[in-house]
Motif scaffolding. Sequence first.
Motif, PDB file in Angstrom:
ATOM      1  N   VAL A  29      -6.600   6.598   1.284  1.00  0.00           N
ATOM      2  CA  VAL A  29      -6.227   7.759   1.002  1.00  0.00           C
ATOM      3  C   VAL A  29      -4.974   7.491   2.295  1.00  0.00           C
ATOM      4  O   VAL A  29      -5.211   7.144   3.114  1.00  0.00           O
ATOM      5  CB  VAL A  29      -6.471   8.674   0.557  1.00  0.00           C
ATOM      6  CG1 VAL A  29      -7.938   8.793  -0.353  1.00  0.00           C
ATOM      7  CG2 VAL A  29      -6.895   8.970   2.176  1.00  0.00           C
ATOM      8  N   GLY A  30      -3.756   7.845   1.814  1.00  0.00           N
ATOM      9  CA  GLY A  30      -2.363   7.651   2.126  1.00  0.00           C
ATOM     10  C   GLY A  30      -1.958   9.970   2.126  1.00  0.00           C
ATOM     11  O   GLY A  30      -2.016  10.080   1.920  1.00  0.00           O
ATOM     12  N   ARG A  70      -2.567   7.421   7.693  1.00  0.00           N
ATOM     13  CA  ARG A  70      -1.480   9.053   7.757  1.00  0.00           C
ATOM     14  C   ARG A  70      -0.014   8.399   7.328  1.00  0.00           C
ATOM     15  O   ARG A  70       1.290   8.484   6.669  1.00  0.00           O
ATOM     16  CB  ARG A  70      -1.457   9.377   8.856  1.00  0.00           C
ATOM     17  CG  ARG A  70      -0.585   8.131  10.491  1.00  0.00           C
ATOM     18  CD  ARG A  70      -0.589   9.469  11.460  1.00  0.00           C
ATOM     19  NE  ARG A  70       0.815  10.308  11.265  1.00  0.00           N
ATOM     20  CZ  ARG A  70       1.501   9.905  10.886  1.00  0.00           C
ATOM     21  NH1 ARG A  70       2.474   8.190  11.747  1.00  0.00           N
ATOM     22  NH2 ARG A  70       2.672  10.298  11.513  1.00  0.00           N
ATOM     23  N   ASP A  71       0.156   7.211   7.371  1.00  0.00           N
ATOM     24  CA  ASP A  71       1.531   6.025   6.931  1.00  0.00           C
ATOM     25  C   ASP A  71       1.125   4.539   6.289  1.00  0.00           C
ATOM     26  O   ASP A  71       0.367   3.406   6.483  1.00  0.00           O
ATOM     27  CB  ASP A  71       1.916   5.590   8.374  1.00  0.00           C
ATOM     28  CG  ASP A  71       2.669   4.635   8.477  1.00  0.00           C
ATOM     29  OD1 ASP A  71       3.822   4.383   6.675  1.00  0.00           O
ATOM     30  OD2 ASP A  71       3.744   3.869   8.837  1.00  0.00           O
ATOM     31  N   PRO A  72       0.498   4.877   4.653  1.00  0.00           N
ATOM     32  CA  PRO A  72       1.254   3.749   3.545  1.00  0.00           C
ATOM     33  C   PRO A  72       1.264   2.802   3.358  1.00  0.00           C
ATOM     34  O   PRO A  72       1.201   1.687   3.675  1.00  0.00           O
ATOM     35  CB  PRO A  72       0.442   4.967   2.796  1.00  0.00           C
ATOM     36  CG  PRO A  72       0.754   5.981   3.244  1.00  0.00           C
ATOM     37  CD  PRO A  72       1.357   6.233   4.454  1.00  0.00           C
ATOM     38  N   MET A 118       0.673  -1.172   0.142  1.00  0.00           N
ATOM     39  CA  MET A 118       0.038  -0.326   0.074  1.00  0.00           C
ATOM     40  C   MET A 118       0.785   1.082  -0.123  1.00  0.00           C
ATOM     41  O   MET A 118       0.556   2.508   0.588  1.00  0.00           O
ATOM     42  CB  MET A 118      -1.057  -0.106   1.115  1.00  0.00           C
ATOM     43  CG  MET A 118      -1.994  -0.831   1.271  1.00  0.00           C
ATOM     44  SD  MET A 118      -2.691  -0.518  -0.172  1.00  0.00           S
ATOM     45  CE  MET A 118      -4.270   0.463   0.408  1.00  0.00           C
ATOM     46  N   ALA A 119       2.279   0.675  -0.116  1.00  0.00           N
ATOM     47  CA  ALA A 119       3.141   2.695  -0.246  1.00  0.00           C
ATOM     48  C   ALA A 119       3.285   3.517  -1.580  1.00  0.00           C
ATOM     49  O   ALA A 119       2.806   4.657  -1.410  1.00  0.00           O
ATOM     50  CB  ALA A 119       4.546   1.840  -0.254  1.00  0.00           C
ATOM     51  N   THR A 120       2.019   2.817  -2.053  1.00  0.00           N
ATOM     52  CA  THR A 120       1.850   3.432  -3.809  1.00  0.00           C
ATOM     53  C   THR A 120      -0.213   3.839  -3.332  1.00  0.00           C
ATOM     54  O   THR A 120      -0.758   4.631  -4.230  1.00  0.00           O
ATOM     55  CB  THR A 120       1.556   2.795  -4.995  1.00  0.00           C
ATOM     56  OG1 THR A 120       0.735   1.635  -5.146  1.00  0.00           O
ATOM     57  CG2 THR A 120       2.924   2.064  -5.075  1.00  0.00           C
ATOM     58  N   ALA A 156      -5.229   0.854   9.966  1.00  0.00           N
ATOM     59  CA  ALA A 156      -4.983  -0.816  10.719  1.00  0.00           C
ATOM     60  C   ALA A 156      -6.009  -1.279  10.762  1.00  0.00           C
ATOM     61  O   ALA A 156      -7.229  -1.420  10.499  1.00  0.00           O
ATOM     62  CB  ALA A 156      -3.899  -0.439  11.303  1.00  0.00           C
ATOM     63  N   ILE A 157      -6.061  -2.612  11.833  1.00  0.00           N
ATOM     64  CA  ILE A 157      -6.917  -3.406  11.784  1.00  0.00           C
ATOM     65  C   ILE A 157      -8.528  -2.925  12.373  1.00  0.00           C
ATOM     66  O   ILE A 157      -9.357  -3.502  11.619  1.00  0.00           O
ATOM     67  CB  ILE A 157      -6.228  -4.818  13.231  1.00  0.00           C
ATOM     68  CG1 ILE A 157      -7.126  -6.019  12.894  1.00  0.00           C
ATOM     69  CG2 ILE A 157      -6.043  -3.778  14.254  1.00  0.00           C
ATOM     70  CD1 ILE A 157      -6.802  -6.549  11.599  1.00  0.00           C
ATOM     71  N   MET A 158      -8.236  -2.150  13.542  1.00  0.00           N
ATOM     72  CA  MET A 158      -9.986  -1.517  13.888  1.00  0.00           C
ATOM     73  C   MET A 158      -9.973  -0.436  12.542  1.00  0.00           C
ATOM     74  O   MET A 158     -10.933  -1.121  12.346  1.00  0.00           O
ATOM     75  CB  MET A 158      -9.421  -0.411  15.064  1.00  0.00           C
ATOM     76  CG  MET A 158      -9.293  -1.077  15.983  1.00  0.00           C
ATOM     77  SD  MET A 158      -9.880  -2.705  16.417  1.00  0.00           S
ATOM     78  CE  MET A 158      -8.968  -3.424  17.586  1.00  0.00           C
TER      79      MET A 158
END
Length: 403
Positions: free
Chosen positions: A186-187, A46-48, A1-3, A21-23
């Motif tokens: 979205v990142g 915030r952190d892709p 998911m860095a992109t 994340a998981i939640m």
Amino acid sequence: MATMPKDPNHQSYDVIIAGGAIMGSSVAWWLSQSPDFQGRILVVERDPSYAQCSTAHTNSCIRQQFSEALNVKISQFTAAFIKNLRANMGGDPRVEDLAIQNFGYLYLADNDAKADALRTAQALQHSLGAGTLILTHEQIAQAFPFYHLDDIILGSHGTRDEGYWDGGALFDWFRRKAVAAGVEYVGNEVTDIETAQGRVIRVTLASGHTLSCGHLVNAAGPRANRVARMAGLDIPVEPRKRFTWVVKAETPLDRALPLTIDPSGVHMRQDGPETYMIGATPDPDPAVDPDDFHMDHSLWENHIWPIVATRIPQFETLKVVTEWAGHYAFNTLDQNAILGPHPEMRNFHFINGFSGHGLQQAPAMGRGLAELITTGRFQTMDLGPFGFDRIAAGRPFGESAVI
């Protein structure tokens, strides 16, 4: 998911989830699967790369050894859910059913008060169908002869659906299936929340986008209170650092090591054929910056290793293979979840403060919050005891089995 794209596709969303994340991904997936929900969902992460999220630093275990019935039932739901993951994800042949490496948790009691608490909890767990057994000093020694037990009165051992599982795989499928169902990721980062007449009406992202919002879900993990304060709210959740070491023993044990909760608070478990995972809480245990992942190397040498080697003399010679620091989203009131809407801002929803047992609770909690958003009430499991009203009243949820 860095992109992951930075820019949202729309200016208005029925549900915006702060934290992917998981939640956040559990809520997104459950919403996307609900026949009662047809809206547009945006997940803002915030952190892709997810490299710094609590999900990435988890030790990924599951237990039914809780002192409150609701927590036992939540973990039982997760065990059934992950063991039938393919069917629960619509029968997709790519989805694996996840196994639980069932070495069990073993709580050790070194005084009468702890022993009585374990007996009481085991009776509750047994009444709910859990496979927990009370072991005497002699039974522990026979089953696990590698322990030094001079100070131990008894133990409580889980024999079913307790141990390690692949939480990362569950997270990945929640996210992938949510995206396939139309959820947008979205990142980016929520940096401001606008409210009016007791409701969230708009959020602003770090990129400058301003988005209209029907419901806002706070799934920001250790940053949960930062998000809450943007809306003028406050929750007792803060980042607390937790340390993990993976070690190799010069002489491996001749059988699997249960996830052993030592009376000191140090816990250790099997991690591979010849490796073991050890976790600990620092003392003192202050709140930290959510970007602080610094390892305290002296903690291992001066505190943790001596405890481990005393409990298991065979671990006198260990080699650290890897180590890391992660964060609990620590609820300072009672170390349990805050779930559901704020009573005075009904479209601001919490799914925060899990204090270390969030991964195993994510399926039930995501489902429950999705039910609240779509129907206004819990449909399948009453999770009301985790609501915000207890936070406002300063009334702790009664769970005592916190690691």
